[in-house]
Write a protein that holds these residues in place. Structure first.
Motif, PDB file in Angstrom:
ATOM      1  N   CYS A 438       0.837  -1.203   0.000  1.00 42.43           N
ATOM      2  CA  CYS A 438       0.000   0.000   0.000  1.00 42.43           C
ATOM      3  C   CYS A 438       0.870   1.251   0.000  1.00 42.43           C
ATOM      4  O   CYS A 438       2.026   1.241   0.448  1.00 42.43           O
ATOM      5  N   SER A 439       0.284   2.336  -0.476  1.00 39.38           N
ATOM      6  CA  SER A 439       0.969   3.624  -0.416  1.00 39.38           C
ATOM      7  C   SER A 439       1.188   4.005   1.043  1.00 39.38           C
ATOM      8  O   SER A 439       0.389   3.672   1.920  1.00 39.38           O
ATOM      9  N   ARG A 440       2.278   4.752   1.315  1.00 35.55           N
ATOM     10  CA  ARG A 440       2.667   5.021   2.695  1.00 35.55           C
ATOM     11  C   ARG A 440       2.102   6.333   3.235  1.00 35.55           C
ATOM     12  O   ARG A 440       1.739   6.419   4.412  1.00 35.55           O
ATOM     13  N   SER A 444      -3.851   6.207  -1.395  1.00 33.33           N
ATOM     14  CA  SER A 444      -4.082   6.659  -2.771  1.00 33.33           C
ATOM     15  C   SER A 444      -3.907   5.558  -3.808  1.00 33.33           C
ATOM     16  O   SER A 444      -4.506   5.611  -4.876  1.00 33.33           O
ATOM     17  N   ASP A 459      -4.903   2.654  -8.710  1.00 29.62           N
ATOM     18  CA  ASP A 459      -5.341   3.873  -8.022  1.00 29.62           C
ATOM     19  C   ASP A 459      -6.643   3.608  -7.276  1.00 29.62           C
ATOM     20  O   ASP A 459      -7.538   2.913  -7.777  1.00 29.62           O
ATOM     21  N   VAL A 492       6.698  -0.078  -1.252  1.00 28.81           N
ATOM     22  CA  VAL A 492       6.672   1.334  -1.626  1.00 28.81           C
ATOM     23  C   VAL A 492       7.498   2.114  -0.614  1.00 28.81           C
ATOM     24  O   VAL A 492       7.433   1.843   0.602  1.00 28.81           O
ATOM     25  N   ASN A 495       8.091   7.915   0.962  1.00 24.07           N
ATOM     26  CA  ASN A 495       7.569   9.126   0.307  1.00 24.07           C
ATOM     27  C   ASN A 495       6.699   8.825  -0.906  1.00 24.07           C
ATOM     28  O   ASN A 495       6.315   9.747  -1.656  1.00 24.07           O
ATOM     29  N   ASP A 496       6.366   7.560  -1.148  1.00 29.85           N
ATOM     30  CA  ASP A 496       5.491   7.116  -2.243  1.00 29.85           C
ATOM     31  C   ASP A 496       6.066   7.383  -3.624  1.00 29.85           C
ATOM     32  O   ASP A 496       5.326   7.323  -4.616  1.00 29.85           O
ATOM     33  N   LYS A 497       7.375   7.637  -3.737  1.00 31.96           N
ATOM     34  CA  LYS A 497       7.953   7.948  -5.042  1.00 31.96           C
ATOM     35  C   LYS A 497       8.709   6.777  -5.655  1.00 31.96           C
ATOM     36  O   LYS A 497       8.991   6.787  -6.853  1.00 31.96           O
TER      37      LYS A 497
END
Length: 927
Positions: A438-440, A444, A459, A492, A495-497
């Motif tokens: 999952c996104s941190r 999102s 998404d 992930v 910073n989700d990057k």
């Protein structure tokens, strides 16, 4: 690397466990409705309903599987039967067997039950016979024969005055036995398949039977005939008559006619009106998925037992997956759910506010959400094949799952009720989805990795719906063929990057998530010799951790993709890895069943947790970083708590307490309050401190009397400790006198019977004997040596002394000091009153003949220049003594190995030194 001022973790201990307690077979609930009894292989486990914990467990010593059991109606007795044809009666609260006897059955017991008085026990065997036992008077009262095949059901009529027993076997008939005559009164024939349960009306005149022939039959016990056959269209495993004095309108009971509720293969509870054979209520399952009739027999939600809890107006059901569910009447609302057997645990994560729950993926298509406080569980239906991986979003109320059914799902927990519902799903992979992350920063997106070698980015809608709304469909915004083999793990960055992936192709890769609609490769991490099982980003540094089937864990730089450190310690594959202590430490779990805690700076394993007996697939840390949870292929789930700070605080408090007590002890000794001082020292369990107190008492005025007075006032447990300390002190020559002083008091004032009651007294006394004998020998030798020295002192003369000094004086044979040890005068005493040791014939005893011969010798002159370096003479026993001229005196030796026949013919040689000349010589005269 990271903040080194942080306190490193050093240890974890088990906080709670969720382990298998039921693997099929009989289930019974105590009459007080506080406990659930169920079989689990060789054990009967007792589950406390309020906590969901196993509080008691009984097991046969022969480790044979338990085939049946029965709990008495007064909840006092538990009787179990094993495959070894042994019946055991238990005090189950103490897990103690109170009686065991051999069953008369020739094959294992298949069913058991108690009557309402808890006096009679009926056992139905696989040999077609039924035995009745009086458990109070302990004998077999009836032997009922006539049932064909296995007797799988026995049940007493609730009205014991009728003396009736019902049984069923392979012929599908229900036999009614009259216990007063030990005969079968009749066989109630209606079913064409196995009869599974019986239920009686309050007046005892009506009975309902259920069977796997999809029929329930209502019987009139007065006429012994069937009143009505009710087709229920499913194999029924349990039936319960509903009470007529309660308002059950919420489940379709509108009249005072008899109603009963059934549980069967469809997994639904259904209410039937007996008079019309009509179903008036059908329970709605918690899943929107329907089950076809072809799949009905294998439905994991199928029910195998139905139990009534009349005191609390509840029902309990047992599912084919070994789950026990409690429903509250009259609405049949789910109250509690317990999972009896988890199978292999594939992943586990903390969930909810304050990590109050855990979500578990087992070797099934259902997810299980456990409340840690009560072990109550929710079963989540949605996936159609085995769930392989889980991940939780930052806030803890939203999580994602992926499965072999090629789909991903997103679930949301209601913060108020704690209920979990699926809010989104997506299916776009071409093969099983083995990993998800999952996104941190915010909820999102999710990223999945599959056996189709691709990673997909999904998404999430901005506002995920809650319960009651339709499940939203997800579509991937980006798909990338990431590896040449299965993708085992994805992660992930904080910073989700960035995205990391690990694969069976032995590599890990770093991807950028910045671009819309695609992911771009940034670099490859190469170095593992086998497939990569897990990848994880550091929460504070630009570092990636990876673990592999080669047994190693590696740290990689995100700047140049080089390997920074390698951790080796697992004997097999390292399956999961997480950062703890703000990125300064690592936790790894492996297929060796171990969890290891590593400090990154020192590259050292500081703790190994022997967590499980099989592969540890699940490993996750709590949001507060003070707990971890592990899940294993051995079906156990364990929550561990970090005790580093607790241990430090306890150690500090212990040290402070020790300092205070030491100060108090010093004050008591100064004030000469020896009894309190000795009691305090013993409470500290510090033998050295106790020894110091004993020394202080003995050194005081009237020390022996004071020691005796103090010791006799001690409690029994304190005397036990003191005796234990004496055994240790007695092994050391420096402390043996203190030990012997204590023993003298105890042995003098305590009766042998009282002393032998002390814990370990026999072993302690046996340990004292050899060392005491050794000390006796040493003291005896010392006594002889001291008397020999006294004799020599009396015989020493100095040349040029006054004439008065030249005259011999009588030798003072008084010992230099009173010996402490009491010498047994009847054993080993010579005629001169001194101890004679076996094998020791040294002349320290000063034989009278030797004294007489010495007095007859004449004194020689000694030059004034040599008097400080020469002694008057030396005595040797059977050996000549040598002198060393002007430098040192003669040495004396005594032989301890003399022929016993020559004991009375002692040869004494007197060595005298002549005046010093150019060639000094010693002359030896024998007397």
């Amino acid at each position: 690397m990271a903040n080194t001022n942080l306190q490193f973790k050093t240890n974890y201990v088990v906080d709670s466990k969720i382990e298998p307690f039921y693997k099929g077979g009989k289930v019974q609930i105590s009459k007080d409705e506080n406990y659930i009894f169920c079989t689990c292989g060789t054990r009967v486990n007792v589950l406390e309903i309020s906590t969901g914990k196993i509080v008691h467990s009984v097991e046969h010593e022969d480790q044979e599987d338990i085939t049946s059991f029965a709990l008495s109606c007064d909840d006092e007795m538990l009787v179990t039967a094993s495959r070894a044809l042994l019946l055991k009666q238990w005090d189950w609260r103490q897990a103690r067997c109170t009686r065991s006897w051999r069953a008369i059955h020739t094959v294992p017991v298949a069913s058991m039950t108690f009557d309402s008085t808890s006096t009679l026990l009926a056992t139905g065997g696989c040999d077609g016979t039924i035995k009745l036992w009086d458990v109070v008077k302990q004998y077999c009262t009836h032997n009922l024969k006539g049932s064909p095949g296995v007797v799988h059901l026995v049940q007493f009529h609730p009205d014991i005055s009728r003396l009736q027993l019902f049984s069923s076997s392979q012929d599908c008939g229900i036999r009614l036995w009259d216990l007063s005559s030990s005969k079968c009164v009749c066989v109630l024939q209606s079913h064409y398949s196995a009869v599974t349960s019986l239920s009686f009306s309050p007046d005892g005149d009506t009975m309902v039977s259920s069977g796997r022939d999809k029929i329930c039959t209502v019987w009139d016990l007065k006429t012994k005939k069937a009143k009505r056959a009710v087709p229920v269209y499913e194999a029924v495993e349990g039936v319960v008559m509903l009470p007529v004095d309660e308002d059950l309108s919420q489940i379709g009971v509108k009249s005072k006619d008899m109603h009963f509720i059934t549980a069967g293969s469809k997994g639904e509870l259904r209410v039937w009106e007996a008079s019309t054979a009509r179903c008036v209520y059908t329970q709605t399952l918690g899943s929107s998925l329907s089950t076809s009739s072809e799949e009905e027999e294998d439905d994991p939600r199928g029910l195998t037992h139905l139990l009534h809890l009349p005191a609390s107006s509840r029902l309990a059901t047992v599912t084919a997956e070994h789950n026990i569910v409690l429903y509250q009447l009259p609405a049949l609302s789910t109250q509690q759910q317990f999972v009896g057997y988890n199978d292999e645990v594939l992943d586990v994560k903390f969930l909810g506010k304050g990590d109050s729950h855990i979500v578990v993926a087992t070797n099934s298509s259902q997810l299980k959400v456990f409340e840690l406080l009560t072990n109550s569980c929710q079963i989540l239906y949605g996936h159609t094949d085995t769930v392989l991986s889980l991940d939780v979003f930052k806030k803890g109320s939203l999580f994602a799952s992926c499965a072999k059914d090629r789909s991903v799902r997103v679930w949301k927990m209601d913060s108020d009720s704690g209920q979990v519902h699926c809010v989104a799903q997506g299916s776009n992979h071409a093969n099983a989805v083995g990993s998800i992350t999952c996104s941190r920063m915010k909820a999102s997106f999710v990223v999945s990795g599959s056996q189709d070698c691709t990673v997909k980015v999904w998404d999430l809608p901005a506002d995920l719906s809650t319960a009651g709304a339709e499940i939203q469909q997800l579509t991937p915004r980006a798909t990338e063929k990431a590896h040449d083999k299965d993708v085992n793990s994805v992660a992930v960055s904080p910073n989700d990057k960035l995205l990391a992936s690990g694969s069976q192709d032995r590599t890990a890769k770093l991807w950028s998530l910045a671009s819309e609609g695609s992911v771009s490769l940034l670099g490859v991490f190469k170095g593992h010799r086998r497939g990569v099982w897990a990848v994880c980003f550091s929460p504070v540094d630009q570092v990636l951790a990876s673990s592999s089937a080669d047994g190693t864990t590696k740290l990689w730089s995100l700047q140049d993709f080089s390997c920074l450190k390698t951790f080796e310690g697992h004997d097999a594959s390292v399956l999961k890895i997480i950062f703890v202590s703000r990125g300064t430490q690592l936790l790894t779990s492996g297929s060796d069943g171990l969890v290891k805690l590593w400090t990154i700076k020192t590259n050292e394993c500081v703790k190994t947790l022997d967590a499980h007996q099989d592969k540890v697939w699940g490993l996750h840390g709590s949001q507060k970083d003070n707990k971890i949870v592990t899940g294993s292929a051995d079906s156990n789930i364990t929550v561990w708590v970090d005790v580093t700070e607790v241990e430090l605080a306890e150690e500090q408090a212990k040290q402070e307490d020790q300092i205070l007590k030491q100060q108090e002890l010093s004050n008591l000794l100064h004030e000469k309050k020896y009894l309190k001082a000795l009691g305090l020292a013993i409470s500290l369990d510090q033998p050295h401190t106790v020894l110091n107190v004993i020394k202080a008492i003995r050194q005081s005025e009237n020390g022996h009397e004071l020691l005796e007075k103090t010791l006799l006032k001690l409690r029994v447990d304190q005397k036990e400790s003191l005796l234990r300390y004496c055994v240790v002190w007695n092994t050391n020559a420096r402390n043996c006198q203190n030990a012997q002083a204590i023993l003298q008091v105890l042995l003098t004032h305590l009766q042998p019977e009282e002393l032998l009651q002390y814990q370990g007294a026999r072993a302690h006394l046996e340990g004292l004997i050899p060392y005491t004998e050794r000390h006796m020998l040493r003291i005896g030798n010392l006594l002889q040596a001291s008397m020999f020295l006294n004799y020599m002192w009396q015989k020493m003369r100095v040349a040029g002394a006054p004439a008065s000094m030249g005259q011999d004086e009588d030798m003072d044979t008084t010992p230099l000091a009173q010996p402490f040890f009491m010498i047994d005068k009847e054993k080993g005493m010579g005629s001169d009153g001194e101890e004679k040791q076996d094998g020791d014939d040294s002349d320290g005893g000063q034989d009278e003949d030797l004294v007489k011969k010495e007095e007859d010798e004449e004194d020689d002159e000694v030059s004034a220049t040599n008097k400080s370096t020469n002694n008057n003479g030396g005595i040797a026993n059977g050996k000549g003594a040598k002198t060393n001229g002007n430098h040192h005196s003669e040495s004396e030796e005594s032989s301890g190995e003399e022929d016993p026949e020559e004991e009375d013919q002692t040869t004494v040689k007197v060595v005298k030194c002549l005046p010093v000349s150019s060639a000094p010589e010693c002359q030896t005269s024998a007397s």
